[in-house]
Design a protein around this motif. Structure first.
Motif, PDB file in Angstrom:
ATOM      1  N   UNK A 144       0.807  -1.218   0.000  1.00  0.00           N
ATOM      2  CA  UNK A 144       0.000   0.000   0.000  1.00  0.00           C
ATOM      3  C   UNK A 144       0.848   1.282   0.000  1.00  0.00           C
ATOM      4  N   UNK A 145       2.133   1.153  -0.358  1.00  0.00           N
ATOM      5  CA  UNK A 145       3.080   2.296  -0.343  1.00  0.00           C
ATOM      6  C   UNK A 145       3.098   2.991   1.013  1.00  0.00           C
ATOM      7  N   UNK A 146       2.785   2.210   2.035  1.00  0.00           N
ATOM      8  CA  UNK A 146       2.603   2.770   3.372  1.00  0.00           C
ATOM      9  C   UNK A 146       3.912   2.649   4.148  1.00  0.00           C
ATOM     10  N   UNK A 147       4.446   3.780   4.615  1.00  0.00           N
ATOM     11  CA  UNK A 147       5.786   3.796   5.211  1.00  0.00           C
ATOM     12  C   UNK A 147       5.805   4.767   6.384  1.00  0.00           C
ATOM     13  N   UNK A 148       6.083   4.252   7.567  1.00  0.00           N
ATOM     14  CA  UNK A 148       6.191   5.121   8.748  1.00  0.00           C
ATOM     15  C   UNK A 148       7.653   5.464   8.947  1.00  0.00           C
ATOM     16  N   UNK A 149       8.007   6.672   8.596  1.00  0.00           N
ATOM     17  CA  UNK A 149       9.420   7.025   8.644  1.00  0.00           C
ATOM     18  C   UNK A 149       9.864   7.272  10.079  1.00  0.00           C
ATOM     19  N   UNK A 150      11.056   6.775  10.386  1.00  0.00           N
ATOM     20  CA  UNK A 150      11.646   6.924  11.716  1.00  0.00           C
ATOM     21  C   UNK A 150      12.680   8.036  11.645  1.00  0.00           C
ATOM     22  N   UNK A 151      12.591   9.014  12.561  1.00  0.00           N
ATOM     23  CA  UNK A 151      13.544  10.135  12.609  1.00  0.00           C
ATOM     24  C   UNK A 151      13.721  10.812  11.233  1.00  0.00           C
ATOM     25  N   UNK A 152      12.615  11.209  10.603  1.00  0.00           N
ATOM     26  CA  UNK A 152      12.754  11.771   9.244  1.00  0.00           C
ATOM     27  C   UNK A 152      13.535  13.081   9.202  1.00  0.00           C
ATOM     28  N   UNK A 153      13.617  13.771  10.347  1.00  0.00           N
ATOM     29  CA  UNK A 153      14.281  15.079  10.333  1.00  0.00           C
ATOM     30  C   UNK A 153      15.742  14.995  10.757  1.00  0.00           C
ATOM     31  N   UNK A 154      16.185  13.806  11.123  1.00  0.00           N
ATOM     32  CA  UNK A 154      17.534  13.634  11.680  1.00  0.00           C
ATOM     33  C   UNK A 154      18.329  12.711  10.766  1.00  0.00           C
ATOM     34  N   UNK A 155      19.557  13.060  10.473  1.00  0.00           N
ATOM     35  CA  UNK A 155      20.403  12.190   9.633  1.00  0.00           C
ATOM     36  C   UNK A 155      19.698  11.894   8.318  1.00  0.00           C
ATOM     37  N   UNK A 156      19.345  12.948   7.601  1.00  0.00           N
ATOM     38  CA  UNK A 156      18.405  12.811   6.473  1.00  0.00           C
ATOM     39  C   UNK A 156      19.000  12.109   5.249  1.00  0.00           C
ATOM     40  N   UNK A 157      20.296  11.851   5.281  1.00  0.00           N
ATOM     41  CA  UNK A 157      20.885  11.167   4.130  1.00  0.00           C
ATOM     42  C   UNK A 157      20.674   9.645   4.212  1.00  0.00           C
ATOM     43  N   UNK A 158      20.072   9.204   5.318  1.00  0.00           N
ATOM     44  CA  UNK A 158      19.660   7.793   5.420  1.00  0.00           C
ATOM     45  C   UNK A 158      18.184   7.774   5.810  1.00  0.00           C
ATOM     46  N   UNK A 159      17.377   7.173   4.948  1.00  0.00           N
ATOM     47  CA  UNK A 159      15.943   7.049   5.233  1.00  0.00           C
ATOM     48  C   UNK A 159      15.731   5.753   6.002  1.00  0.00           C
ATOM     49  N   UNK A 160      15.058   5.841   7.146  1.00  0.00           N
ATOM     50  CA  UNK A 160      14.734   4.627   7.912  1.00  0.00           C
ATOM     51  C   UNK A 160      13.235   4.624   8.202  1.00  0.00           C
ATOM     52  N   UNK A 161      12.649   3.455   8.276  1.00  0.00           N
ATOM     53  CA  UNK A 161      11.229   3.421   8.614  1.00  0.00           C
ATOM     54  C   UNK A 161      10.639   2.026   8.545  1.00  0.00           C
ATOM     55  N   UNK A 162       9.385   1.941   8.931  1.00  0.00           N
ATOM     56  CA  UNK A 162       8.681   0.668   9.054  1.00  0.00           C
ATOM     57  C   UNK A 162       7.641   0.521   7.954  1.00  0.00           C
ATOM     58  N   UNK A 163       7.516  -0.698   7.454  1.00  0.00           N
ATOM     59  CA  UNK A 163       6.530  -0.963   6.411  1.00  0.00           C
ATOM     60  C   UNK A 163       6.182  -2.448   6.470  1.00  0.00           C
ATOM     61  N   UNK A 164       5.366  -2.897   5.553  1.00  0.00           N
ATOM     62  CA  UNK A 164       5.109  -4.329   5.398  1.00  0.00           C
ATOM     63  C   UNK A 164       5.335  -4.671   3.934  1.00  0.00           C
ATOM     64  N   UNK A 165       5.756  -5.909   3.685  1.00  0.00           N
ATOM     65  CA  UNK A 165       5.994  -6.342   2.306  1.00  0.00           C
ATOM     66  C   UNK A 165       5.353  -7.722   2.146  1.00  0.00           C
ATOM     67  N   UNK A 166       4.361  -7.798   1.320  1.00  0.00           N
ATOM     68  CA  UNK A 166       3.558  -9.021   1.212  1.00  0.00           C
ATOM     69  C   UNK A 166       3.093  -9.479   2.597  1.00  0.00           C
TER      70      UNK A 166
END
Ligand code: COA
Length: 532
Positions: A307-329
């Motif tokens: 569902x292109x659904x992504x909860x980004x973790x610390x989006x404002x900090x260390x922005x050159x690495x994207x981290x976050x939670x999602x589901x895949x299948x």
């Protein structure tokens, strides 16, 4: 809303250029993969068929449940070496009688199916995958054993193949050998060490030494059938559990054996998931042909996760690495994806924290690589980039949740390590055709070599030849460029395959499903000392 927005414009000229560059690379890939499909070539394929035998991929197809996918691993093994592409063996994951299994199968049309050094590497990698993910393994055997001219490379390390079989068995992971033809000398230990053995009548030949060797050793006269035929092993020696009438019967019996394994995955399959909101076809237009141009990895994530659904973790900090939670299948995943290429101190610390969180929650991690490595320079050294990069490497090394890595763009320097490169044992690692991986970029490497040579000449008081330097730089650049490309790296088994970006979600879904056969448990402690 946590559904990712997309800024990708399929009508733009950049998109068209990226897509064109990617399609050109995919076409090259197809040409190389076709070589593996050809096996030993027309003459040997025709001879094999004339003997009434099925080709290796036909055997696999008949073994698998109808219309289920086969995730072939390392199809380009041996690319760029003196041995045929594919390394005379097919390995992969497929579903047999409803059970996800690891399959290895000799290709007898390639030098009698003999194992060369790359076959060995491919078989070892297949075992690693089967063992870590607790997949029952099925071995479709027909091989001339060791490739004799390269025996020095394989004889001593090759013994581990047999050790692996028995260790799998000891760990309760079922092993099945199906013998279609020759399986002599060392090869005889494959059925010898598997939990279940099926042999094809009048075809299987399983003996420690064939008739000529026996005559030499003891003077005894014998023939193939009495020494190692399927009938003999089924009725007399007891090595075969099943005597199959023919190849099809052997595959049918193998399916029956699997259906009686009482095999249960550690985690039940999740409910069907919602596909991404954006067309995966657009993944062709995300990565620029020139990797120096940055791109937003959220465009990849948006086309891969449910569902292109992504909860980004610390989006404002260390922005050159994207981290976050999602589901895949339907499987939860934590994603780490490089954004601007370089990893700074903040990104490294963010990664370490994120990896610890995933371990506390038993969530597998997906690394999407596009990094030129950790930042260099006075300011960054003084800011502690070494200890922060080390934190990330410590976290990745001692993390116990399964890791998946996909090289979508650059994967250079220690950034490759921090992002769970090959040496960090990701359960699976794939590369897009756009990927490049090396100790550093070709220009940088050639430039460093040139500076070192110039300094060395100055220290010795010798003049420096600028013309020779330019030629050397060009040569080194070209060499490093060619050694950084996915085909080359895949040939050396540094990944599990180069994949079409459009297949990323499906392939990762197969991997996630397979790896949930084993318990997914994170490390609650047990990290090394984090240098603060
Ligand atoms: N190492 C290197 N090359 C081998 C090989 C091996 N172990 N086994 C077969 N080949 C080569 C053959 O020389 C032949 O090459 P060519 O076509 O260029 O002449 C090609 O592979 C096909 O072999 P061929 O014998 O024609 O195929 P086949 O299907 O009739 O028989 C075998 C296959 C495996 C039964 C037979 O080749 C054989 O007995 N090989 C030796 C087996 C052995 O003793 N291995 C050592 C075990 S440790």
């Amino acid at each position: 809303m946590t559904v990712l927005a997309s800024a990708l414009d399929p009508a733009s000229t950049e998109y068209a250029a990226h897509r064109e560059a990617m399609l050109a690379k995919l076409a090259e890939l197809d040409t190389e993969q076709a070589k593996a499909l050809e096996g030993g070539g027309e003459k040997y394929v025709a001879r094999h068929r004339d003997r009434g035998k099925l080709l290796v991929r036909e055997r696999i197809e008949l073994l698998l449940d109808p219309d289920t996918p086969f995730l072939e691993l390392s199809p380009l093994a041996a690319w760029g070496s003196e041995y045929p592409v594919g390394a005379s063996m097919v390995t992969g994951i497929g579903v047999v009688a409803g059970v996800e299994c690891l399959i290895t199968a000799n290709d007898p049309t390639v030098r009698g199916g003999a194992s060369n050094p790359w076959t060995l590497k491919k078989a070892f990698r297949a075992h690693e995958i089967g063992y870590a993910n607790r997949l029952p393994s099925i071995h479709l055997v027909e091989s001339g054993g060791a490739d004799l001219p390269s025996q020095k490379e394989i004889f001593i390390p090759g013994g581990a193949l047999f050790k692996h079989l028995t260790q799998s068995s000891a760990a309760g992971i079922p092993t099945i050998a199906v013998v279609f033809g020759n399986s002599t000398a060392g090869g005889a230990y494959v059925p010898g060490l598997c939990d279940h053995v099926i042999m094809v009548k009048e075809r299987a030949k399983v003996f420690l030494g064939g008739p000529p060797l026996v005559r030499m050793a003891t003077g005894e006269e014998s023939d193939d059938e009495s020494l190692g035929g399927a009938e003999m092993h089924a009725r007399t020696s007891g090595l075969a559990d099943h005597l199959a009438e023919d190849e099809r019967d052997a595959l049918r019996r193998t399916r029956r054996v699997v259906s009686r394994l009482n095999w249960r995955k550690a985690h039940p399959d999740p409910a069907p998931a919602e596909p991404p909101k954006y067309d995966p076809d657009e993944l062709l237009g995300v990565v620029p042909g020139d990797l120096r141009t940055p791109f937003d990895p959220r465009e990849v994530i948006a086309r891969v996760v449910d569902a292109s659904d992504f909860d980004e973790f610390k989006p404002l900090y260390g922005t050159s690495l994207v981290t976050g939670w999602a589901a895949l299948h339907g499987y939860p995943v934590g994603i780490l994806a490089n954004a601007q290429g370089v990893l700074f101190s903040a990104e490294s610390q963010k990664a370490a924290q994120f990896i610890q969180l995933a371990n506390q929650r038993d969530i597998p991690l997906l690394f999407l690589h596009n990094t030129t490595g950790y930042m260099v320079g006075k300011e960054y050294e003084q800011g502690g980039i070494i200890k922060h990069g080390a934190m990330m490497i410590n976290a990745v090394s001692n993390s116990k949740v399964p890791h998946l890595s996909v090289l979508v763009g650059a994967s250079y320097g220690a950034g490759h390590y921090g992002m769970c490169g090959r040496a960090y044992d990701p359960r699976f690692l794939f590369a897009w055709p756009s990927a490049k991986s090396a100790v550093m970029g070709p220009q940088q490497l050639a430039g460093v070599l040139s500076i070192v040579a110039r300094q060395s000449a100055a220290a010795k008081g010798r003049p420096y030849d600028d013309e020779a330097d330019a030629a050397l730089r060009a040569m080194v650049e070209q060499q490093i460029e060619s050694e950084s490309l996915p085909m080359f790296l895949s040939g050396r088994l540094y990944d599990d395959g180069v994949i079409d970006p459009r297949d990323t979600r499906t392939i990762l879904g197969i991997c996630l499903s397979a790896l949930h056969t084993a318990p997914v448990e994170g490390a609650r402690g047990g990290f090394g000392v984090f240098r603060m």
